[in-house]
Design an enzyme around this catalytic site. Sequence first.
Site, PDB file in Angstrom:
ATOM      1  N   ARG A  53       5.941  -2.203  -5.266  1.00 60.47           N
ATOM      2  CA  ARG A  53       6.768  -1.169  -4.408  1.00 60.47           C
ATOM      3  C   ARG A  53       7.889  -0.474  -4.826  1.00 60.47           C
ATOM      4  NH1 ARG A  53       5.209   0.751   0.836  1.00 60.47           N
ATOM      5  NH2 ARG A  53       6.980   1.156   2.188  1.00 60.47           N
ATOM      6  N   ILE A  79       8.056   7.175   2.299  1.00 63.81           N
ATOM      7  CA  ILE A  79       7.164   6.247   1.873  1.00 63.81           C
ATOM      8  C   ILE A  79       6.817   5.542   3.048  1.00 63.81           C
ATOM      9  CG2 ILE A  79       8.973   4.594   1.271  1.00 63.81           C
ATOM     10  CD1 ILE A  79       6.957   3.688  -1.149  1.00 63.81           C
ATOM     11  N   SER A  80       5.436   5.440   3.678  1.00 66.07           N
ATOM     12  CA  SER A  80       5.306   4.370   4.803  1.00 66.07           C
ATOM     13  C   SER A  80       5.100   3.171   4.466  1.00 66.07           C
ATOM     14  CB  SER A  80       3.659   5.072   4.837  1.00 66.07           C
ATOM     15  OG  SER A  80       3.241   6.467   5.253  1.00 66.07           O
ATOM     16  N   GLN A  81       5.172   2.563   5.700  1.00 68.31           N
ATOM     17  CA  GLN A  81       5.235   1.233   6.279  1.00 68.31           C
ATOM     18  C   GLN A  81       3.915   0.473   4.906  1.00 68.31           C
ATOM     19  OE1 GLN A  81       4.120   0.623  10.254  1.00 68.31           O
ATOM     20  NE2 GLN A  81       5.347  -1.710  10.509  1.00 68.31           N
ATOM     21  N   PRO A  82       4.148  -0.783   4.496  1.00 69.53           N
ATOM     22  CA  PRO A  82       2.533  -1.235   4.456  1.00 69.53           C
ATOM     23  C   PRO A  82       2.541  -1.198   4.905  1.00 69.53           C
ATOM     24  CG  PRO A  82       5.260  -1.744   3.875  1.00 69.53           C
ATOM     25  CD  PRO A  82       5.546  -1.480   4.738  1.00 69.53           C
TER      26      PRO A  82
END
Length: 236
Positions: A53, A79-82
């Site tokens: 990531r 970038i979205s939260q995992p």
Amino acid sequence: MKLFRGHSVSESPQSSLGADEFGVQRAEMIDNQLRRRGVTDSRVLLAMATLQREDFVPAEFRQRAYEDAPLPIGEGQTISQPYIVAAMTAALNLTGGERVLEVGTGCGYQAAVLSHLSRIVFSIESRSELAATAAARLERLGYANVHVHCGDGTLGLPELAPFDAILVAAAAPAVPEPLRSQLAEGGRLILPVGDAENQELLYIERHGNSFETQTLEACRFVPLVGYYGWKEPPAR
């Protein structure tokens, strides 16, 4: 609609070479952020355990790549939260042979996850600089089965439809009709719907001319701007 790149799909995705300085953080992300919140799909967990990531975030956020939060990637995007990446991907129930459409390429991380789980991914980004940067990054990292386009994601890619799965990584005020219409029979669409403050993650499955809809959970995404989205970002 501009296509930034395209290769044969025979190549395999690969991570950056060299020592994996973030391996411990990645393992902790899988255990603490994903498994403990109910993400159990082994293929999704393996893809996110494999993906580096840190390669997808700006240099100044590299040390924060595995935080339990979205991170800025420029141009007001994130970038979205995992967890939300994993949850949305798992909901699509991909088996490896699908043609997938992603709306909102951003930095390319979600597209890379999808590429591990499907045959081919077409991704649309409305911001040309983000699209070009993501396309170059995915090419450098060897994601040959991802094809990045620049254009209005709310219109989908009718010339390449139908799609077995569609994932929208930005919040629309309502479900864009072109995206529903571009689903294949049995196709799945997942997207956040709502205003700047209150959004719900919807799962839609096509059966003929009927679309079964389920609400999965509350969420918060950047706005989806386009003809069938917001004409401009809603006030926060």
